[in-house]
Scaffold this motif. Structure first.
Motif, PDB file in Angstrom:
ATOM      1  N   GLY A  77      32.734 -28.463  48.193  1.00  0.00           N
ATOM      2  CA  GLY A  77      32.845 -27.093  48.695  1.00  0.00           C
ATOM      3  C   GLY A  77      34.226 -26.744  49.185  1.00  0.00           C
ATOM      4  O   GLY A  77      34.375 -26.071  50.206  1.00  0.00           O
ATOM      5  N   GLY A  78      35.260 -27.188  48.458  1.00  0.00           N
ATOM      6  CA  GLY A  78      36.620 -26.761  48.779  1.00  0.00           C
ATOM      7  C   GLY A  78      36.912 -25.413  48.157  1.00  0.00           C
ATOM      8  O   GLY A  78      36.004 -24.640  47.835  1.00  0.00           O
ATOM      9  N   PHE A  79      38.175 -25.117  47.940  1.00  0.00           N
ATOM     10  CA  PHE A  79      38.556 -23.801  47.417  1.00  0.00           C
ATOM     11  C   PHE A  79      37.943 -23.549  46.034  1.00  0.00           C
ATOM     12  O   PHE A  79      37.441 -22.456  45.757  1.00  0.00           O
ATOM     13  CB  PHE A  79      40.075 -23.683  47.360  1.00  0.00           C
ATOM     14  N   GLY A  80      37.973 -24.562  45.161  1.00  0.00           N
ATOM     15  CA  GLY A  80      37.366 -24.404  43.843  1.00  0.00           C
ATOM     16  C   GLY A  80      35.868 -24.259  43.921  1.00  0.00           C
ATOM     17  O   GLY A  80      35.260 -23.443  43.205  1.00  0.00           O
ATOM     18  N   GLY A  81      35.234 -25.035  44.801  1.00  0.00           N
ATOM     19  CA  GLY A  81      33.787 -25.020  44.927  1.00  0.00           C
ATOM     20  C   GLY A  81      33.228 -23.708  45.439  1.00  0.00           C
ATOM     21  O   GLY A  81      32.224 -23.207  44.927  1.00  0.00           O
ATOM     22  N   ILE A  82      33.881 -23.135  46.458  1.00  0.00           N
ATOM     23  CA  ILE A  82      33.349 -21.856  46.969  1.00  0.00           C
ATOM     24  C   ILE A  82      33.659 -20.714  46.001  1.00  0.00           C
ATOM     25  O   ILE A  82      32.875 -19.777  45.869  1.00  0.00           O
ATOM     26  CB  ILE A  82      33.828 -21.529  48.406  1.00  0.00           C
ATOM     27  N   ALA A  83      34.782 -20.816  45.281  1.00  0.00           N
ATOM     28  CA  ALA A  83      35.091 -19.786  44.281  1.00  0.00           C
ATOM     29  C   ALA A  83      34.061 -19.820  43.162  1.00  0.00           C
ATOM     30  O   ALA A  83      33.531 -18.780  42.745  1.00  0.00           O
ATOM     31  CB  ALA A  83      36.492 -19.986  43.726  1.00  0.00           C
ATOM     32  N   ALA A  84      33.740 -21.025  42.679  1.00  0.00           N
ATOM     33  CA  ALA A  84      32.737 -21.164  41.626  1.00  0.00           C
ATOM     34  C   ALA A  84      31.375 -20.670  42.119  1.00  0.00           C
ATOM     35  O   ALA A  84      30.659 -19.947  41.400  1.00  0.00           O
ATOM     36  CB  ALA A  84      32.651 -22.619  41.172  1.00  0.00           C
ATOM     37  N   SER A  85      31.008 -21.049  43.337  1.00  0.00           N
ATOM     38  CA  SER A  85      29.688 -20.675  43.874  1.00  0.00           C
ATOM     39  C   SER A  85      29.557 -19.166  44.028  1.00  0.00           C
ATOM     40  O   SER A  85      28.508 -18.582  43.704  1.00  0.00           O
ATOM     41  CB  SER A  85      29.456 -21.374  45.215  1.00  0.00           C
ATOM     42  N   GLN A  86      30.607 -18.519  44.525  1.00  0.00           N
ATOM     43  CA  GLN A  86      30.538 -17.065  44.690  1.00  0.00           C
ATOM     44  C   GLN A  86      30.428 -16.365  43.341  1.00  0.00           C
ATOM     45  O   GLN A  86      29.719 -15.361  43.198  1.00  0.00           O
ATOM     46  CB  GLN A  86      31.771 -16.549  45.450  1.00  0.00           C
ATOM     47  N   GLN A  87      31.113 -16.903  42.325  1.00  0.00           N
ATOM     48  CA  GLN A  87      31.035 -16.275  41.002  1.00  0.00           C
ATOM     49  C   GLN A  87      29.663 -16.507  40.367  1.00  0.00           C
ATOM     50  O   GLN A  87      29.121 -15.613  39.701  1.00  0.00           O
ATOM     51  CB  GLN A  87      32.157 -16.811  40.120  1.00  0.00           C
ATOM     52  N   LEU A  88      29.094 -17.680  40.580  1.00  0.00           N
ATOM     53  CA  LEU A  88      27.735 -17.939  40.100  1.00  0.00           C
ATOM     54  C   LEU A  88      26.740 -17.013  40.798  1.00  0.00           C
ATOM     55  O   LEU A  88      25.834 -16.453  40.172  1.00  0.00           O
ATOM     56  CB  LEU A  88      27.360 -19.406  40.355  1.00  0.00           C
TER      57      LEU A  88
ATOM     58  N   ARG B 119      18.529 -31.659  39.949  1.00  0.00           N
ATOM     59  CA  ARG B 119      18.695 -31.484  38.513  1.00  0.00           C
ATOM     60  C   ARG B 119      19.771 -30.446  38.222  1.00  0.00           C
ATOM     61  O   ARG B 119      19.970 -29.501  38.986  1.00  0.00           O
ATOM     62  CB  ARG B 119      17.376 -31.015  37.906  1.00  0.00           C
ATOM     63  N   TYR B 120      20.428 -30.611  37.086  1.00  0.00           N
ATOM     64  CA  TYR B 120      21.391 -29.601  36.647  1.00  0.00           C
ATOM     65  C   TYR B 120      21.298 -29.378  35.147  1.00  0.00           C
ATOM     66  O   TYR B 120      20.972 -30.282  34.385  1.00  0.00           O
ATOM     67  CB  TYR B 120      22.824 -30.001  37.022  1.00  0.00           C
ATOM     68  N   SER B 121      21.567 -28.141  34.755  1.00  0.00           N
ATOM     69  CA  SER B 121      21.800 -27.860  33.331  1.00  0.00           C
ATOM     70  C   SER B 121      23.297 -27.891  33.068  1.00  0.00           C
ATOM     71  O   SER B 121      23.748 -28.259  31.985  1.00  0.00           O
ATOM     72  CB  SER B 121      21.220 -26.498  32.961  1.00  0.00           C
ATOM     73  N   HIS B 122      24.073 -27.475  34.085  1.00  0.00           N
ATOM     74  CA  HIS B 122      25.532 -27.497  34.036  1.00  0.00           C
ATOM     75  C   HIS B 122      26.038 -28.043  35.366  1.00  0.00           C
ATOM     76  O   HIS B 122      25.462 -27.761  36.420  1.00  0.00           O
ATOM     77  CB  HIS B 122      26.108 -26.094  33.807  1.00  0.00           C
ATOM     78  N   LEU B 123      27.122 -28.791  35.297  1.00  0.00           N
ATOM     79  CA  LEU B 123      27.679 -29.434  36.486  1.00  0.00           C
ATOM     80  C   LEU B 123      29.147 -29.029  36.629  1.00  0.00           C
ATOM     81  O   LEU B 123      29.912 -29.064  35.655  1.00  0.00           O
ATOM     82  CB  LEU B 123      27.564 -30.953  36.346  1.00  0.00           C
ATOM     83  N   VAL B 124      29.527 -28.629  37.841  1.00  0.00           N
ATOM     84  CA  VAL B 124      30.918 -28.283  38.129  1.00  0.00           C
ATOM     85  C   VAL B 124      31.404 -29.218  39.243  1.00  0.00           C
ATOM     86  O   VAL B 124      30.917 -29.151  40.374  1.00  0.00           O
ATOM     87  CB  VAL B 124      31.069 -26.809  38.568  1.00  0.00           C
TER      88      VAL B 124
ATOM     89  N   GLU C  49      41.065 -22.071  42.301  1.00  0.00           N
ATOM     90  CA  GLU C  49      40.320 -20.822  42.153  1.00  0.00           C
ATOM     91  C   GLU C  49      40.417 -20.296  40.721  1.00  0.00           C
ATOM     92  O   GLU C  49      39.444 -19.759  40.181  1.00  0.00           O
ATOM     93  CB  GLU C  49      40.840 -19.797  43.167  1.00  0.00           C
ATOM     94  N   LEU C  50      41.591 -20.447  40.099  1.00  0.00           N
ATOM     95  CA  LEU C  50      41.734 -20.053  38.694  1.00  0.00           C
ATOM     96  C   LEU C  50      40.851 -20.913  37.794  1.00  0.00           C
ATOM     97  O   LEU C  50      40.208 -20.408  36.863  1.00  0.00           O
ATOM     98  CB  LEU C  50      43.205 -20.181  38.256  1.00  0.00           C
ATOM     99  N   HIS C  51      40.807 -22.235  38.073  1.00  0.00           N
ATOM    100  CA  HIS C  51      39.940 -23.139  37.307  1.00  0.00           C
ATOM    101  C   HIS C  51      38.475 -22.701  37.424  1.00  0.00           C
ATOM    102  O   HIS C  51      37.729 -22.707  36.441  1.00  0.00           O
ATOM    103  CB  HIS C  51      40.043 -24.568  37.837  1.00  0.00           C
ATOM    104  N   ALA C  52      38.067 -22.367  38.645  1.00  0.00           N
ATOM    105  CA  ALA C  52      36.665 -22.001  38.889  1.00  0.00           C
ATOM    106  C   ALA C  52      36.261 -20.799  38.044  1.00  0.00           C
ATOM    107  O   ALA C  52      35.157 -20.769  37.477  1.00  0.00           O
ATOM    108  CB  ALA C  52      36.448 -21.706  40.375  1.00  0.00           C
ATOM    109  N   ALA C  53      37.147 -19.825  37.935  1.00  0.00           N
ATOM    110  CA  ALA C  53      36.853 -18.626  37.139  1.00  0.00           C
ATOM    111  C   ALA C  53      36.642 -18.988  35.673  1.00  0.00           C
ATOM    112  O   ALA C  53      35.730 -18.465  35.008  1.00  0.00           O
ATOM    113  CB  ALA C  53      37.980 -17.613  37.286  1.00  0.00           C
TER     114      ALA C  53
END
Length: 377
Positions: A24-35, A106-111, A303-307
């Motif tokens: 849940g760092g910068f990439g993790g919260i960016a990915a989560s908010q976009q999901l 379980r996951y279908s996709h993993l980040v 954050e760019l990676h997460a997008a």
């Protein structure tokens, strides 16, 4: 999208989609908010109960009362989509993430967004509550205040910012910075920006010992006010009350190392293609510091990676072509205390006053609180 619980208690959407975000760092919260904004089912896993805006960790190390602003609780933003726990491994065959204690998700996709680890106070990758984390920083402030002299070991970007923060907040303290190389800050920065960082430190009164290594660092306690004699490989002795280590950052690979051993780069990062898919796994993405992308390790890049990763999950579901991530010219801002800064934007050097306004005063805290949709205390 509707969801249901599988037999093991994991959440699955009606169409089988469930994205697990590890870290849940910068990439993790960016990915989560976009999901979240796309309406995708997801789970965010982190071992702490709050996001750490560690861009401001060094300010929290010198300024009393500042640390509480750098931790933002996950549950208030993500509710039941957030799970606190330490990931022990990933079972790629069964597509489950296994937590310490045995829980499986379980996951279908993993980040994967596990970031980097390193010494406190620059990093705080510890299983702890917000209260415990804030107390750790407040205790460190007390040590800094008690010290008449401080030695910062390491002159990369963290060491440079640490020395500047101490000297800005406590101008009467003696601050010495030792660095094994002759140039300071990140080697990806323009030489003129690196020279400017040196100039700012000298203006603030930081003493620089460049091109020297500490040879007896392991003999001394870090982060505790205690008189020490530190020796360098150039036979120089430095007497100091407090030693702060700003070296030794490494990729935090413990959550995935055993599961993706065939996809690891030499430094423990995950080899990825241009779509940020982990080598050999179309449904697994690496974001931020744990992705083996040749660029500086920065929140901005995570954050760019997460997008890109979230777009590619959506594109893979709809049959659209995947998006590629391309590195660009380096953008990096160094806060040199709350009143100064150096840096570059898109490869162009910025005036110090611009960096001070853009980053140094608030250290971009407003951005994280806004992203987490919470009000800063």
């Amino acid at each position: 999208m509707g969801s249901q619980l599988s037999a093991d208690g994991s959440q699955l959407s009606a169409d089988g989609l469930h994205v697990v975000v590890v870290g849940g760092g910068f990439g993790g919260i960016a990915a989560s908010q976009q999901l979240k904004s796309r309406g995708f089912d997801f789970t965010l896993i982190d071992m702490r109960d709050a996001f750490h805006h560690n861009v401001a960790a060094l300010r929290a190390s010198v300024q009393p009362g500042f640390a509480q602003r750098t931790f933002i609780r996950y549950a208030e933003t993500f509710g039941p989509r957030f799970v606190q726990g330490r990931v022990e491994r990933v079972d790629t065959e069964r597509q489950t993430v296994v937590l310490q204690g045995g829980r499986e998700i379980r996951y279908s996709h993993l980040v994967l967004c596990t970031g980097t680890d390193g010494p406190f106070p620059g990093k705080f990758n510890t299983e702890a509550s917000v209260q415990t984390a804030v107390r750790a920083y407040e205790d460190f402030v007390t040590q800094v205040q008690a010290a008449g002299s401080v030695l910062v070991v390491g002159g990369g970007s963290t060491g440079v910012e640490m020395a500047a923060e101490i000297k800005t907040e406590y101008p009467d303290k003696k601050v010495v910075l030792i660095h094994s190389k002759t140039a300071l800050a990140d080697p990806e920065l323009l030489p003129s920006v690196r020279q400017q960082a040196k100039q700012v430190l000298l203006e603030k009164g930081v003493e620089l010992l460049l091109g020297q290594k500490v040879v007896n660092l392991s003999d001394h306690q870090m982060n505790v006010c205690s008189s020490s004699l530190v020796q360098t490989d150039k036979n120089q002795t430095v007497k100091t009350d407090l030693i702060v280590c700003c070296t030794g950052l490494h990729v935090n690979s413990s959550a995935y190392r055993s599961s993706f051993s065939g996809s690891l780069a030499a430094n423990g990062a995950l080899r990825v293609n241009e779509q940020l898919q982990v080598d050999g796994y179309a449904n697994v993405f690496a974001v931020g510091d744990c992705a083996n992308v040749n660029e500086p390790k920065m929140a901005y890049h995570a954050e760019l990676h997460a997008a890109v990763a979230v777009s590619n999950i959506a594109n893979s579901l709809s049959g659209k072509p995947l998006t590629s991530y391309h590195t660009g010219n380096v953008t990096m801002l160094l806060a040199m205390g709350r009143d100064d800064g150096v840096g570059q934007f898109n490869g162009l050097k910025l005036p110090r006053c611009v960096v001070a306004l853009a980053k140094s005063r608030d250290l971009l805290l407003w951005k994280s609180w806004r992203q987490m949709q919470q009000t800063q205390p």
